[in-house]
Design an enzyme around this catalytic site. Structure first.
Site, PDB file in Angstrom:
ATOM      1  N   ASP B 138      -7.430  -3.919  12.051  1.00  0.00           N
ATOM      2  CA  ASP B 138      -6.279  -3.663  11.188  1.00  0.00           C
ATOM      3  C   ASP B 138      -5.604  -2.365  11.631  1.00  0.00           C
ATOM      4  OD1 ASP B 138      -4.569  -4.509   9.216  1.00  0.00           O
ATOM      5  OD2 ASP B 138      -5.603  -3.409   7.624  1.00  0.00           O
ATOM      6  N   TYR B 140      -2.002   0.265  11.182  1.00  0.00           N
ATOM      7  CA  TYR B 140      -1.434   1.059  10.076  1.00  0.00           C
ATOM      8  C   TYR B 140      -0.001   1.398  10.472  1.00  0.00           C
ATOM      9  CZ  TYR B 140      -2.263   4.563   6.287  1.00  0.00           C
ATOM     10  OH  TYR B 140      -2.270   5.303   5.112  1.00  0.00           O
ATOM     11  N   HIS B 145       4.655   2.865   4.117  1.00  0.00           N
ATOM     12  CA  HIS B 145       3.401   2.715   3.364  1.00  0.00           C
ATOM     13  C   HIS B 145       2.520   3.949   3.560  1.00  0.00           C
ATOM     14  CE1 HIS B 145      -0.331   0.875   1.838  1.00  0.00           C
ATOM     15  NE2 HIS B 145      -0.921   1.225   2.961  1.00  0.00           N
ATOM     16  N   GLU B 212       1.016  -7.874   5.118  1.00  0.00           N
ATOM     17  CA  GLU B 212       0.906  -7.595   6.549  1.00  0.00           C
ATOM     18  C   GLU B 212       1.316  -8.815   7.358  1.00  0.00           C
ATOM     19  OE1 GLU B 212      -2.643  -5.786   7.994  1.00  0.00           O
ATOM     20  OE2 GLU B 212      -3.058  -4.679   6.137  1.00  0.00           O
ATOM     21  N   GLN B 251     -12.510   1.920  -2.456  1.00  0.00           N
ATOM     22  CA  GLN B 251     -12.086   2.610  -1.232  1.00  0.00           C
ATOM     23  C   GLN B 251     -12.095   4.133  -1.398  1.00  0.00           C
ATOM     24  OE1 GLN B 251      -8.454   1.036   0.398  1.00  0.00           O
ATOM     25  NE2 GLN B 251      -8.263   2.608   1.975  1.00  0.00           N
ATOM     26  N   LYS B 264     -12.492  -3.603   1.438  1.00  0.00           N
ATOM     27  CA  LYS B 264     -11.626  -4.535   2.154  1.00  0.00           C
ATOM     28  C   LYS B 264     -12.323  -5.829   2.562  1.00  0.00           C
ATOM     29  CE  LYS B 264      -8.075  -1.525   3.295  1.00  0.00           C
ATOM     30  NZ  LYS B 264      -6.625  -1.806   3.232  1.00  0.00           N
TER      31      LYS B 264
END
Lengths: 437, 437
Positions: B138, B140, B145, B212, B251, B264
């Site tokens: 993943d 970023y 964001h 995403e 998290q 996640k």
């Protein structure tokens, strides 16, 4: 199991003479699984079992041995090289296979003549990773490692506030895991010196190893179905040695806020043999929190975990530089430590990983994190041994190291010993750094 | 390619009438791949190609169509449901397959009669994830964001110093990725309130989605062989929608120092259809750094990336609560944003991921990270929309939300439009939160 499990009887001997040598890693009490074939043969991979200096080739043994109807399907999986299918089986099947192999390989076995043609010298085989590794998770159970590394960055509060509550873990890269003997080029990447305005690009200058154990998942759990502590070890197949190579300079620049990435995923090395949980039974030990530390939350606690959650594995790291090899010198031991110093047990890793419903699959690899001991002699990485690269270590031939140089080979070893049990070992996990492209 | 690629001609029509509807996501210019079978049939999975409201079943088409000798091996892979093998092929094979499918499905094709029996209504099929996902990374890349979330924690310096230099990424969990329609139980885990002395255990109270795109890797690279910018897109098969569900409270407590883990890995949802890079060609756009921002390091830069590195995909998020479904109300749109706002391109993600020698494999999934727009209307998560859970949003039926509640369904949609090209879409990526165990 240990009271009634004759496969662990220390007096058991094998008709493979080298397995009865007191110094072997692979006596008949061990029986670890690996994926093998004859060197350079190009044959299909098959599963083998290490015994002394030899390997029982289960592809050959499939027809040579009179398998029971119950065991034949499992034997077929092993013969076809599919360790994952075997790992996924209920523990009873694995225990039955172990008993059958132990009987067939013990001195006086009626199978000796039939199996003699199924043996290959370990020096004549090559390895692949022992199974298909779907997902790889790395934990951080080495509290002495976490403390020493934390001190480099935060002298006053080396451990994060969550450390003693949460078995800290993160996902790693499965595709770049290789088997012992792996050679890899020094990774390139972005780094940034503390006093530089901008990052620069080039080969890592702070390449390091990390001494870990690999926990291989056996029986899977369904997505959405946590595995509780009482059943956690039913989902564990066994352990191997694991080197989580790390580029410290790349890591320092990239890891905020989402964790290590290119600093780790260029290569990781696992040893070829998975030592089963059955073989480790004699080396279980009580697991206790140090006085003053919080007790684990209930989902991470069980009576069995307190009484036998820890496993007494001695671990060591050796360095063999190109100059040492050229001069005919042996590898030099950098450190020795023990899995007993881990802050979380194997069962706790499984229970924590699945508590949110995450599904583990057969063959998944959970790294323990760097297993350093409480003193500098037990440091499981150069980052610790050299105090962040500030204090070089000197090798017996006069060479010095802060971090790894091209041509350096790192060898991990591990073994279990105690009075009243036969010593078992993990073999070696070796990997070599090549010059960058 | 777009000048000479007749498969992109906006005037092309299909003999599948619904594919010619201006509002369809799946005109003949799209031709995305998915793994399908007839609902409840228990048949083997096979690859299908979406066209209008139907799917061309490539298992049935294998015998119905006169494949050339060149294309037949690829057609066999698709028929057997093995998208990974097809993804790994050189781009020329993929382009040839696309041309063959386009010819067979266009109005006036001689294959219409033969293929009519190979069509299944989309409403009659079920999906699996489109391919076997080996590793999931993943990224970023959503700078808006990252900035908005960063402000919640560090008002004065929301972006980390590395953000504009390093395409930040981390490894995620492949085993828990499901296809659109996925339902999962609210995860449980450790959380710690800011004013609490100790953590507590229970269901997440701050469950969120993340909008995403998934980048699917096609042709693999060998371990140790970086992919440079000029060749990066040769290794990309296509894009899909992706929801990286996140438990914000889990998290916050677990993620230091090694990144998100149990927050996640309980579930991630991908849309069923992979839209190929070939189909996206008309929607490429220049990629420019905002004035004053550093230029990418050379290994992340190329002329082609500057001229056509960006892809114009419009994205939106919709919420459908249980109460809305019960009242017969339609889903409510929470936000709309664009892939053009990403700070790094697809080619840069590939070049960065492999620059240290890391090997990507066919079917690997790279998440872009949350793709939020520059304003609140484009926020790709509830964390942003509700300012960290402090300002609830109100839905048209009077319900409010800070984070997701049990029974909530999140639907992602995406499409590409521009003058002179046929609109193409990604279909839907839907997932539903169930009550905890």
């Amino acid at each position: 199991m240990s009271q009634q499990d004759h496969t662990l009887d220390p007096s058991l001997a094998s008709w493979v003479a080298s397995a009865n040598d007191a110094s072997t890693d692979f006596p008949i009490q061990n029986l670890p699984y690996g994926r093998i074939r004859r060197k350079g043969s190009g044959e299909p991979w098959r599963i083998g079992v290490a015994i002394g200096d030899q390997v029982l080739d289960l592809r050959l043994a499939l027809d040579a041995m009179p398998w029971s109807d119950t065991l034949r399907p499992a034997a077929r999986e092993l013969a076809s090289g599919d360790l994952n299918a075997f790992m996924a089986r209920p523990m009873a099947d694995r225990v039955a296979m172990r008993a059958a192999l132990s009987h067939a390989l013990r001195a006086g076995s009626g199978h000796q003549r039939a199996l003699a043609g199924c043996m290959v010298l370990q020096s004549d085989i090559e390895h692949d990773v022992p199974c298909r590794i779907g997902d790889y998770t790395d934990f951080y159970t080495g509290i002495h490692h976490a403390t020493t590394v934390g001190k480099l960055f935060r002298p006053d509060s080396p451990l994060m506030p969550n450390y003693k509550w949460v078995p800290i873990g993160y996902h790693g890269r499965a595709s770049s895991i290789g088997v012992s003997g792996q050679q890899f080029r020094r990774p390139k990447g972005q780094t940034k010196a503390a006093d530089a305005a901008e990052p620069s690009f080039g080969p890592s200058k702070r390449l390091d190893y990390e001494l870990e154990l690999a926990v291989f998942v056996g029986r899977p759990n369904e997505l959405g179905e946590p595995v509780d502590m009482a059943r956690a070890e039913d989902h564990v197949f066994g352990l191997a040695l694991f080197n989580d190579w790390s580029a410290r300079d790349i890591q320092a620049w990239e890891y905020q806020p989402l964790g290590p990435f290119l600093a780790k995923n260029f290569a990781s090395t696992v040893s070829p043999w998975i030592v089963t949980m059955e073989a480790l039974a004699p080396f279980r030990r009580p697991f206790e929190r140090p006085a003053g530390d919080p007790q684990p939350l209930p989902y991470l606690d069980s009576p069995a975990n307190r009484s036998t959650g820890a496993i007494d594995v001695t671990l060591e790291v050796l360095l063999h530089t190109q100059a040492m090899r050229d001069a005919g010198l042996p590898p030099h031991r950098l450190s020795q430590s023990s899995f007993l110093d881990a802050y979380w047990t194997v069962a706790q890793l499984i229970a924590h990983h699945t508590v949110n419903g995450c599904n583990l699959q057969a063959g998944d690899l959970l790294g323990t994190g760097t297993l350093s001991g409480p003193t500098a002699a037990g440091a499981g990485s150069l980052l610790e041994l050299t105090q962040g690269g500030k204090v070089p270590i000197t090798l017996p031939n006069g060479q010095t190291r802060t971090f790894l140089e091209d041509g350096d080979t790192i060898i991990l070893r591990g073994w279990c010993e105690r009075a009243g049990a036969r010593r078992i070992g993990f073999g070696e996990c070796a990997g070599t750094v090549l010059a960058p492209r």
